[in-house]
Motif scaffolding. Structure first.
Motif, PDB file in Angstrom:
ATOM      1  N   VAL A   1       0.847  -1.193   0.000  1.00  0.00           N
ATOM      2  CA  VAL A   1       0.000   0.000   0.000  1.00  0.00           C
ATOM      3  C   VAL A   1       0.880   1.240   0.000  1.00  0.00           C
ATOM      4  N   SER A   2       0.424   2.248  -0.718  1.00  0.00           N
ATOM      5  CA  SER A   2       1.148   3.520  -0.757  1.00  0.00           C
ATOM      6  C   SER A   2       0.167   4.574  -1.206  1.00  0.00           C
ATOM      7  N   ASP A   3       0.639   5.796  -1.280  1.00  0.00           N
ATOM      8  CA  ASP A   3      -0.186   6.848  -1.823  1.00  0.00           C
ATOM      9  C   ASP A   3      -0.494   6.510  -3.279  1.00  0.00           C
ATOM     10  N   ILE A   4      -1.609   7.056  -3.792  1.00  0.00           N
ATOM     11  CA  ILE A   4      -1.949   6.833  -5.198  1.00  0.00           C
ATOM     12  C   ILE A   4      -0.844   7.414  -6.070  1.00  0.00           C
ATOM     13  N   MET A   5      -0.403   6.606  -7.032  1.00  0.00           N
ATOM     14  CA  MET A   5       0.706   7.028  -7.886  1.00  0.00           C
ATOM     15  C   MET A   5       0.190   7.583  -9.206  1.00  0.00           C
ATOM     16  N   MET A   6       0.843   8.643  -9.677  1.00  0.00           N
ATOM     17  CA  MET A   6       0.536   9.211 -10.981  1.00  0.00           C
ATOM     18  C   MET A   6       1.704   8.943 -11.915  1.00  0.00           C
ATOM     19  N   ARG A   7       1.399   8.673 -13.181  1.00  0.00           N
ATOM     20  CA  ARG A   7       2.449   8.410 -14.164  1.00  0.00           C
ATOM     21  C   ARG A   7       3.019   9.731 -14.669  1.00  0.00           C
ATOM     22  N   VAL A   8       4.335   9.804 -14.751  1.00  0.00           N
ATOM     23  CA  VAL A   8       5.012  10.983 -15.293  1.00  0.00           C
ATOM     24  C   VAL A   8       5.365  10.683 -16.743  1.00  0.00           C
ATOM     25  N   LYS A   9       4.834  11.512 -17.669  1.00  0.00           N
ATOM     26  CA  LYS A   9       5.032  11.252 -19.094  1.00  0.00           C
ATOM     27  C   LYS A   9       5.410  12.530 -19.835  1.00  0.00           C
ATOM     28  N   PHE A  10       6.216  12.363 -20.890  1.00  0.00           N
ATOM     29  CA  PHE A  10       6.445  13.451 -21.840  1.00  0.00           C
ATOM     30  C   PHE A  10       5.220  13.560 -22.755  1.00  0.00           C
ATOM     31  N   MET A  11       5.121  14.694 -23.470  1.00  0.00           N
ATOM     32  CA  MET A  11       4.027  14.882 -24.423  1.00  0.00           C
ATOM     33  C   MET A  11       4.027  13.770 -25.473  1.00  0.00           C
ATOM     34  N   SER A  12       5.222  13.251 -25.793  1.00  0.00           N
ATOM     35  CA  SER A  12       5.347  12.188 -26.796  1.00  0.00           C
ATOM     36  C   SER A  12       4.737  10.872 -26.315  1.00  0.00           C
ATOM     37  N   GLY A  13       4.474  10.793 -25.009  1.00  0.00           N
ATOM     38  CA  GLY A  13       3.937   9.566 -24.434  1.00  0.00           C
ATOM     39  C   GLY A  13       4.978   8.733 -23.719  1.00  0.00           C
TER      40      GLY A  13
ATOM     41  N   TYR B   1       7.132   7.214 -21.055  1.00  0.00           N
ATOM     42  CA  TYR B   1       6.867   7.062 -19.621  1.00  0.00           C
ATOM     43  C   TYR B   1       8.171   7.111 -18.837  1.00  0.00           C
ATOM     44  N   LEU B   2       8.234   7.990 -17.817  1.00  0.00           N
ATOM     45  CA  LEU B   2       9.452   8.149 -17.019  1.00  0.00           C
ATOM     46  C   LEU B   2       9.383   7.415 -15.689  1.00  0.00           C
ATOM     47  N   GLY B   3       8.187   7.289 -15.133  1.00  0.00           N
ATOM     48  CA  GLY B   3       8.052   6.656 -13.826  1.00  0.00           C
ATOM     49  C   GLY B   3       6.795   7.145 -13.141  1.00  0.00           C
ATOM     50  N   SER B   4       6.704   6.920 -11.837  1.00  0.00           N
ATOM     51  CA  SER B   4       5.492   7.306 -11.100  1.00  0.00           C
ATOM     52  C   SER B   4       5.846   8.169  -9.903  1.00  0.00           C
ATOM     53  N   ILE B   5       4.893   8.991  -9.525  1.00  0.00           N
ATOM     54  CA  ILE B   5       5.126   9.947  -8.453  1.00  0.00           C
ATOM     55  C   ILE B   5       3.838  10.048  -7.646  1.00  0.00           C
ATOM     56  N   GLU B   6       3.925  10.338  -6.378  1.00  0.00           N
ATOM     57  CA  GLU B   6       2.730  10.311  -5.545  1.00  0.00           C
ATOM     58  C   GLU B   6       1.799  11.485  -5.858  1.00  0.00           C
TER      59      GLU B   6
END
Length: 811
Positions: free
Chosen positions: A482-494, A496-501
């Motif tokens: 369990v953790s805080d809800i994660m958001m995906r970090v993306k460039f405009m090109s799509g 994917y760099l990773g996730s952040i809370e």
């Protein structure tokens, strides 16, 4: 004799270790057990060749006309990356020896097509994770699928043991042993303080097993990085980055280096600092932590393996046995908080038999320097932490009941007996088990009116889930991470760099800049669950903070630190750390008191900010936070006052405008261990802490659905939904097991009530020495700076602190 092992080892030009031979011997006799050996000595092969020997020496597995292959071995690891390394190592053996023993991976990355193939036509060995095992149990035909299973291996058992993922393992094993009573279970573990208990928990009650222990000593060279000059009035984090040049000198000295930080934020800061001040490392330096995408992390691991990188700044994401080429040295930034963690990280260098591990310890403030001495003492005396297992985790049990009901169904009487045979639920009563059942049958005492909570049905004597929608939602929710809800970090090109809370991103506006994956990124917009970003050239940006970054200092490291402080009065100590700190201790002695062993120093100081009460128990920041709130509550009962609280790993500060008549008898009464539980309950907002803890429990138990892939629920909605259940249970079902569990976990894990009790009891046996200095002291200044930073969070607090330090030095 293990012929396969003999041939393979001979072809490699290696000789097996004694512990490997012993493991093969006891496995051939049908034993279960726990294997303990240092990192880099071949624990995997110690078990693997025992499994292969069993397979090729038992005729039933060699019948060519068998209609369908059966699963022979299940290898469980805590990390997908580790699963891939085990797969590579074991597959190489099959290739080298031209064996028809097929091995496959099943993790979160495995496609649904491959999973279906594995269900219909299983390999001989499946390498997987705890969650994937439960997903298999949640499928139709799971009983038949596992019926011929002969071996289960739990890798890195010490990592799983002190978590709810360990409970998932216990439950899965209890079911698989019921399906095949002849099942052989093996754990692989690094050294922990409670190895015999770890073996018993893994194997279950009345399940005899052996302990195979390598009699090998790993050579470790520990060196503390000392600054050129000593700060007599240190503050947290102040020293670390100032030693950047010395860190770079070490990186240049070795071919490859891992720089371990305790938090992902700290990793981002150090990567940024090195690249900013030493741009020649561009392309030779990488960053690795758990929130980065698999693509980025795999690239880093491969580049390390191929020798393309000079250094990697990382977190515990590289703690475990991910098998890249061993690095030449390790640097630990700041206190590792625990001896076992320090040793695990040290073992990443010299990751081969008989090679020396080189680790440099970099303190982030002057007082932290003493931990270099403490770590050397703990390693020399073989002081290793225990891993404390979870007990009575009813949320995991409720999830598990649903898992079996979604699969083949279960008989309640038989399942109660299986569950009670585990360590986690050995104390569960039939009444408590029935309450868990009631929660799934009709919502328990409080949720009977809601059809959504009528989940189980009795079909032909077995409890099952017949709703396809409920079954799908449950399969998507299996697990105990369990953790805080994660958001995906993306460039405009799509890309994917990773996730952040989500809690971090929610504080940013479009155009704000933050550091992530070693890049400076500008937030363009938030779209559903994605944070869309672009590279930025702006000079200032914020570093993300992750909720998972708070380590508590371990009781054993606390003991070692107190031991180091007991040496500061001795004239001759062969410790470079204590010798270096002598001017600071002299300053402390001059301005206040330097405590001896068996003494608790208390300082009461008046400044323009108010009256400061400082105490130095040396029990770690998390324990000190709870202690401080209890002490504030007790002071408030004597004379009403408002307190500002600050803590660090060594001590506590309570600041107020109200003056108290402080003397030793007053302090003895204030610091008594008596009535501690009642004072915690009254002095700390335990209900609010339990409400927040309940969010995770509700998610694991399936009361709150976290959302579909790519459409996760926002954390504020999750908190609101779980908060509603919490309030309903508080008002209408106060004995609800999940509600009680939330309070128990707050006391046991967040407030660490047991360690607080021990701390107060130890203080009761100590001699209290009280000082009333005219100004802040070297011991008090680091704690004061913590509260000072909070007070001036929007101002230039660093220059203010430097000015105040200057005044103290002039005084």
């Amino acid at each position: 004799m293990n012929q396969l092992a003999d041939v393979w080892f001979f072809n490699q030009g290696w000789k097996p270790h004694a512990f490997q031979k012993e493991a093969w011997k006891v496995i051939s006799k049908g034993n279960s057990g726990l294997l303990n050996a240092p990192t880099g000595f071949g624990k995997t092969f110690g078990i693997w060749f025992g499994i292969l020997d069993h397979y090729y020496n038992h005729p039933q597995f060699q019948k060519k006309k068998t209609r369908k292959k059966q699963l022979h071995a299940l290898w469980i690891t805590p990390l997908r990356a580790l699963s891939k390394e085990i797969y590579k190592a074991t597959t190489q053996v099959s290739t080298d020896l031209e064996l028809d023993y097929k091995i496959e991976l099943r993790t979160g990355d495995t496609s649904s097509t491959d999973r279906q193939k594995q269900r219909k036509n299983p390999p001989q060995a499946l390498i997987t994770t705890p969650e994937s095992v439960h997903l298999l149990l949640a499928s139709k035909g799971a009983t038949d699928y596992f019926r011929q299973l002969e071996f289960i291996v739990v890798d890195e058992w010490h990592e799983l043991l002190g978590s709810k993922r360990g409970v998932l393992i216990e439950l899965a094993l209890s079911r698989l042993k019921a399906i095949n009573p002849m099942l052989k279970i093996w754990g692989i573990s690094a050294t922990i303080g409670n190895l015999p208990e770890a073996r018993e928990i893994l194997l279950g009650h009345h399940h005899r097993g052996v302990m195979v222990k390598a009699k090998l000593k790993k050579k470790i060279q520990i060196e503390t990085i000392l600054p050129d000059s000593l700060e007599k009035f240190p503050w947290a984090g102040h020293l670390g980055v100032r030693l950047l040049d010395k860190v770079v000198d070490i990186i240049r000295k070795y071919h490859s280096t891992l720089i371990f930080t305790n938090t992902r934020s700290q990793a981002e800061i150090w990567y940024q600092q090195i690249i900013t001040f030493y741009p020649e490392f561009a392309g030779l330096l990488a960053i690795h932590h758990g929130s980065l995408s698999d693509e980025i992390r795999l690239w880093v691991e491969d580049a390390l393996h191929e020798g393309k990188l000079k250094a990697v700044v990382c977190t515990s994401s590289l703690d475990l046995g991910v098998d890249f080429r061993p690095v030449d040295c390790v640097i630990q930034i700041g206190s590792p908080k625990g001896v076992a963690r320090f040793l695990q990280r040290a073992g990443r260098s010299g990751h081969r038999p008989h090679e020396t591990s080189y680790i440099y310890y970099l303190p982030t403030n002057s007082l932290e320097i003493i931990e270099g001495d403490s770590l050397k003492y703990a390693v020399k005396e073989n002081i290793i932490e225990q891993r404390i297992p979870y007990i009575r985790s009813f949320d995991v049990l409720v999830q598990y009941l649903m898992t079996l009901a979604v699969g083949d169904g279960f008989d309640a009487v038989q399942l109660f007996s299986e569950v009670k045979g585990t360590h986690c639920y050995s104390s569960i009563s039939r009444e408590e088990f029935d309450k868990c059942m009631a929660l799934l049958l009709y919502g328990g005492a409080a949720l009977t009116a809601y059809d959504d909570f009528h989940r189980l049905e009795l079909v032909d004597g077995l409890y099952k889930v017949t709703s396809r929608k409920l079954a799908l939602r449950h399969r998507l929710s299996i697990g105990a991470i369990v953790s805080d809800i994660m958001m995906r970090v993306k460039f405009m090109s799509g890309k994917y760099l990773g996730s952040i809370e989500e809690s971090f991103i929610s504080k940013l506006n479009s155009g704000d800049v933050f550091w992530f994956s070693g890049r400076q990124l500008e937030l363009i917009q938030v779209r559903a669950n994605d944070a869309i970003v672009k590279p930025s050239e702006k000079k200032k940006g914020v570093i993300p903070s992750w909720m998972g970054g708070r380590f508590a200092i371990s009781p054993d490291l606390g003991t070692a630190i107190r031991h180091s402080f007991s040496n500061i009065h001795k004239d001759k100590v062969s410790s470079p750390e204590i010798e270096f700190l002598r001017p600071l201790f002299a300053e402390q002695s001059n301005r206040s008191i330097l405590p001896k062993e068996g003494e608790l120093l208390v300082e009461y100081i008046q400044t323009k900010y108010g009256f400061h009460l400082f105490l130095y128990p040396f029990d770690g920041k998390l324990v000190h936070e709870g202690m401080a709130q209890v002490i504030a509550y007790r002071l408030g009962k004597i004379k009403p006052a408002t307190f500002s609280i600050a803590t660090n790993e060594y001590g506590i500060e309570l600041l107020t405008d109200t003056e108290y008549e402080i003397d030793v008898p007053f302090l003895m009464n204030l610091l008594t261990p008596h009535n501690l539980h009642a004072d915690i309950s009254s002095g700390i907002n335990v209900q609010e802490m339990a409400r927040r803890r309940f969010r995770d429990i509700a998610g694991i138990a399936g009361l709150v659905f976290q959302g579909y892939p790519g459409k996760q629920m926002k954390s504020k909605h999750l908190q609101a939904n779980s908060g509603l259940f919490f309030s309903v249970f508080e008002d209408y079902d106060p004995n609800n097991l999940l509600l009680r569990e939330a309070y128990d976990e707050v006391f046991d894990f967040q407030l660490e009530e047991g360690r607080m009790q021990q701390a107060f009891e130890r203080i009761e046996d100590h001699h209290i020495v009280l000082a009333k200095p005219l100004k802040l002291t070297p011991f008090s200044f680091p704690i004061f700076s913590e509260s000072f930073r909070e007070r001036y969070s929007n101002e230039d607090w660093q220059s203010r602190l430097e000015k105040l330090k200057g005044q103290l030095l002039d005084g």
